[in-house]
Enzyme design. Structure first.
Site, PDB file in Angstrom:
ATOM      1  N   CYS A 330      -6.031   3.811  12.076  1.00 18.83           N
ATOM      2  CA  CYS A 330      -4.585   4.430  11.716  1.00 18.83           C
ATOM      3  C   CYS A 330      -4.762   6.054  11.703  1.00 18.83           C
ATOM      4  O   CYS A 330      -4.218   6.815  12.754  1.00 18.83           O
ATOM      5  CB  CYS A 330      -4.254   3.912  10.257  1.00 18.83           C
ATOM      6  SG  CYS A 330      -2.780   4.190   9.905  1.00 18.83           S
ATOM      7  N   HIS A 427      -5.678  -2.057  10.978  1.00 24.33           N
ATOM      8  CA  HIS A 427      -6.943  -2.332   9.719  1.00 24.33           C
ATOM      9  C   HIS A 427      -7.480  -3.603   8.978  1.00 24.33           C
ATOM     10  O   HIS A 427      -6.501  -4.624   9.558  1.00 24.33           O
ATOM     11  CB  HIS A 427      -6.266  -1.642   8.177  1.00 24.33           C
ATOM     12  CG  HIS A 427      -5.824  -0.922   8.391  1.00 24.33           C
ATOM     13  ND1 HIS A 427      -6.675   0.736   7.678  1.00 24.33           N
ATOM     14  CD2 HIS A 427      -4.639   0.307   8.410  1.00 24.33           C
ATOM     15  CE1 HIS A 427      -6.140   2.316   7.928  1.00 24.33           C
ATOM     16  NE2 HIS A 427      -4.986   1.617   7.757  1.00 24.33           N
TER      17      HIS A 427
END
Length: 488
Positions: A330, A427
């Protein structure tokens, strides 16, 4: 009717989240339908919910403990700090505003209605709602407009249990002092207390326990010894991130100033053959790292500046020259590219900053946040991966042609030509056992862990721990009936 009770702390970090998780599993194992609820939380470690929003990671763990899917109603107000004085405010899973602390104090009264709405909606699905406070009710300077502790308890008609942390010392003063400073009507809401995190022989605190009972008039629910396996459960608070000593394979993680969604580290920390080393500001990235993992960030551009200020950009370049591997997730993925563009000033003033330059990609920040529970495929092996996406920005560039994940028909992630530097937005991917084993095997390490089963076993052990040391029958009897609509 549904019953509810609220667990508040005599201070921050007394272990409320862990206790609620253990209680949720204990009561669920007794056959009750249990739901966790936290009116207001502050954390950059968020979980994506089945209804497409976000809540604090602790409430997601508590939901798992209660055998439930996480839902935005479990944490209707989530504060995600973006600076030392301001935070993004999430209401019922969606962005409400970005506010400075003073402005948030003025906004709190209008957040009580959606908070109560979520509470009653959750209560309609459960036999017992375990409500977790935030910080401490003893912060009476914050009482006006409060929705996190006594303000919520008063509005919802929920009784309170107070928890003190003996590991910090001064627990008698914590508990007795809380009663002393509270307004009488708030103190009257507290029906009992418990002491958490005791190390050693709990009988040594018998006299202290009697003193608290005598001085407050509250009954004791017990003294809970330190739960040594707590580290096996996903951490929510950034203060709980710690290095773990395991096997010879070393994962190095630079601790970013606005680190976010660091649950990616939990499965790796639990691996017997893996050591995870968290590197704080002012310390270099170790030269013997096998993998440098750059985690997510709530403020990517600011954390990129922080990364450079520590000299970690130089350390990372040296690590890559030595043949080391790098993974950015991310915000960490965005940092690894050539540039980060923020033309609309989403993270601050409009900016265009150079990235670390190890992936040939460019990220453009955009106002729409992507929130999704995601199923993907690891292209190297075909293994299924489950995770979640929670990010602003779009990343494109030549290295996206070297995607190493696939989400549906969409390639995901990027890799350098050598394959030793990778990034992706997904994630939670390391919680997938097959992927984690394949990824580590590709780096010469071995996985011997079933992570989901390990978390479940730890929750069961935590529930047994509380059954042994807390009077859960008394606690349940102190809960109050909450009128609800028909349960669904």
């Amino acid at each position: 009717m549904t019953r509810a009770i609220m667990i508040q702390g005599a201070g921050s970090n007394v272990g409320k989240s862990m206790l609620v998780a253990g209680m949720a599993r204990a009561y669920a194992r007794r056959g009750l339908s249990v739901a966790p609820f936290k009116p207001q939380n502050m954390s950059n470690n968020a979980a994506v919910t089945v209804d497409g929003g976000e809540i604090g990671r602790a409430q997601a763990l508590q939901a798992l403990a209660a055998y439930r899917a996480p839902h935005t109603d479990m944490n209707p107000v989530l504060l995600k700090p973006e600076s030392d004085i301001g935070a993004q405010v999430i209401v019922q899973g969606r962005r409400f505003a970005t506010l400075r602390a003073r402005d948030y104090a003025r906004a709190k009264p209008q957040l009580l209605a959606p908070t109560l709405e979520s509470f009653h909606r959750i209560a309609a699905t459960a036999d017992l709602v375990l409500v977790e406070g935030a910080g401490s009710p003893a912060e009476i300077n914050l009482r006006a407009g409060d929705i996190a502790n006594m303000g919520f308890a008063e509005a919802a008609g929920v009784p309170v249990i107070l928890v003190g942390d003996i590991d910090r010392g001064g627990v008698i003063a914590q508990v007795v002092g809380t009663q002393a400073v509270l307004p009488p009507q708030d103190a009257a809401r507290i029906k009992a207390f418990a002491i958490n995190k005791f190390r050693g022989d709990v009988s040594l605190f018998d006299e202290g326990l009697r003193e608290i009972v005598t001085r407050t008039g509250w009954p004791s629910l017990g003294v809970v010894p330190w739960f040594s396996d707590a580290w096996r459960l996903p951490a929510e608070d950034v203060m709980d991130i710690a290095s773990t000593k395991g096997g010879a394979f070393k994962v190095v993680v630079p601790r970013l100033g606005r680190i976010a969604n660091f649950d990616d580290l939990d499965p790796l920390s639990s691996e017997p053959g893996v050591s995870v080393e968290i590197i704080g500001a002012g310390s270099p990235l170790p030269g013997d790292a096998d993998l440098v993992l750059i985690p997510g960030s709530k403020s990517t551009i600011a954390d990129l500046a922080h990364f450079r200020a520590q000299g970690w950009d130089i350390d990372l370049a040296a690590h890559i020259r030595r043949g080391g591997h790098v993974l950015g997730i991310c915000g960490g993925y965005q940092m690894l590219g050539q540039r980060i563009e923020d033309p609309d000033g989403i993270e601050g003033p409009p900016a265009s900053v150079p990235g670390l330059g190890h992936l040939d990609v460019v990220t453009v920040m955009k106002p729409e946040k992507r929130l999704a529970l995601t199923q993907a495929t690891y292209l190297e092996t075909g293994d299924a991966v489950e995770g979640y996406e929670i990010h602003l920005g779009e990343t494109i560039g030549p290295d996206c042609a070297h995607a190493w994940l696939r989400v549906g028909d969409r390639p995901e992630g990027a890799a350098s030509a050598s394959g030793r530097v990778r990034g992706a937005y997904l994630h939670g991917l390391f919680a997938s056992d097959a992927f984690r084993a394949a990824f580590l095997a590709g780096l010469g390490a071995r996985s011997d862990l079933s992570y989901g089963a390990d978390v479940e076993a730890t929750l069961d052990a935590l529930a047994a721990h509380l059954e042994a040391y807390m009077d859960l029958d008394l606690l349940f009897s102190l809960s109050a009936d909450i009128p609800t609509q028909s349960k669904s």
